[in-house]
Design an enzyme around this catalytic site. Sequence first.
Site, PDB file in Angstrom:
ATOM      1  N   HIS A  10       3.469   8.714  13.538  1.00 51.64           N
ATOM      2  CA  HIS A  10       4.545   9.286  12.710  1.00 51.64           C
ATOM      3  C   HIS A  10       4.851  10.736  13.102  1.00 51.64           C
ATOM      4  O   HIS A  10       4.481  11.168  14.178  1.00 51.64           O
ATOM      5  CB  HIS A  10       4.203   9.117  11.224  1.00 51.64           C
ATOM      6  N   GLU A  24       0.509  11.007   5.936  1.00 49.85           N
ATOM      7  CA  GLU A  24      -0.116  10.406   7.118  1.00 49.85           C
ATOM      8  C   GLU A  24       0.148  11.230   8.380  1.00 49.85           C
ATOM      9  O   GLU A  24      -0.746  11.457   9.189  1.00 49.85           O
ATOM     10  CB  GLU A  24       0.399   8.967   7.301  1.00 49.85           C
ATOM     11  N   HIS A  78      -3.693   6.331  13.078  1.00 50.62           N
ATOM     12  CA  HIS A  78      -2.921   6.134  11.843  1.00 50.62           C
ATOM     13  C   HIS A  78      -3.834   6.179  10.627  1.00 50.62           C
ATOM     14  O   HIS A  78      -5.055   6.095  10.748  1.00 50.62           O
ATOM     15  CB  HIS A  78      -2.188   4.789  11.874  1.00 50.62           C
ATOM     16  N   GLU A 142      -6.646   2.552  12.183  1.00 53.32           N
ATOM     17  CA  GLU A 142      -6.187   2.803  10.809  1.00 53.32           C
ATOM     18  C   GLU A 142      -7.381   3.376  10.056  1.00 53.32           C
ATOM     19  O   GLU A 142      -8.320   2.660   9.697  1.00 53.32           O
ATOM     20  CB  GLU A 142      -5.704   1.508  10.151  1.00 53.32           C
TER      21      GLU A 142
HETATM   22 ZN   LIG Z   1       0.991   4.662  10.416  1.00 49.04          ZN
END
Ligand SMILES: [Zn+2]
Length: 229
Positions: A10, A24, A78, A142
Amino acid sequence: MVRIVLDAGHGGTDSGAVGNGLREKDLTLNIVKKIGNLLNDYEGVEVHYTRTDDRFLELSERAAIANKLKADLLISVHINAGGGTGFESYVYNGNVSAATVAYQNVIHAEIMKAIGNVKDRGKKRADYAVLRLTNMPAILTENLFIDNANDAAKLKSEQFLQQVAYGHVQGIVKAFGLKKKANSTPSQPQQKSSDGKLYRVQVGAFSDRKNAERLAEELKKKGYPAIIV
Ligand SMILES: [Zn+2]
């Protein structure tokens, strides 16, 4: 020379997931920079970033950066969301090389080892663009859930983010057999300065001995000698 591309998920107008006062895009950039800093202690490795500030990049641009560099590995970092807790990693769910699977195995294991008491959600596969469009082994991590209060509390700790980064680095180090630079090994707890004085570095003070022991353990894991006074 091993060429690693670090991809902070992002950025810019795309905040990624948000929750508990966290975004995030900020966490991923923070972690990726920590990974890069730690990797600089190793020889034979070249670190590149898809972004080093708060900017928007298309997924295809991220993959293109790694492809153009002919990188050996892309790691896309992430933070999860949507109800859940813990850590999971991804590789592409189409054809992937044996190296991709091997790197996911070792990097996933080292991250789990480094982040302690966190749920292991497993090694997964998905059709994520950044994984599909890269020509080299690519892994997406993640790292906990931003919308889970317990996970978010961890994500607010710089020390925890350092552990997350450390796990990624240990995985990369094992995957590629990287060696520490001779002059970067912090094997000496104290260094005599030119005037003959000794300087010690203190890293924390705690009223609870358990917390002190936890930090000492953490430092030892990272190769620093640590004593509790
Ligand atoms: Zn993400």
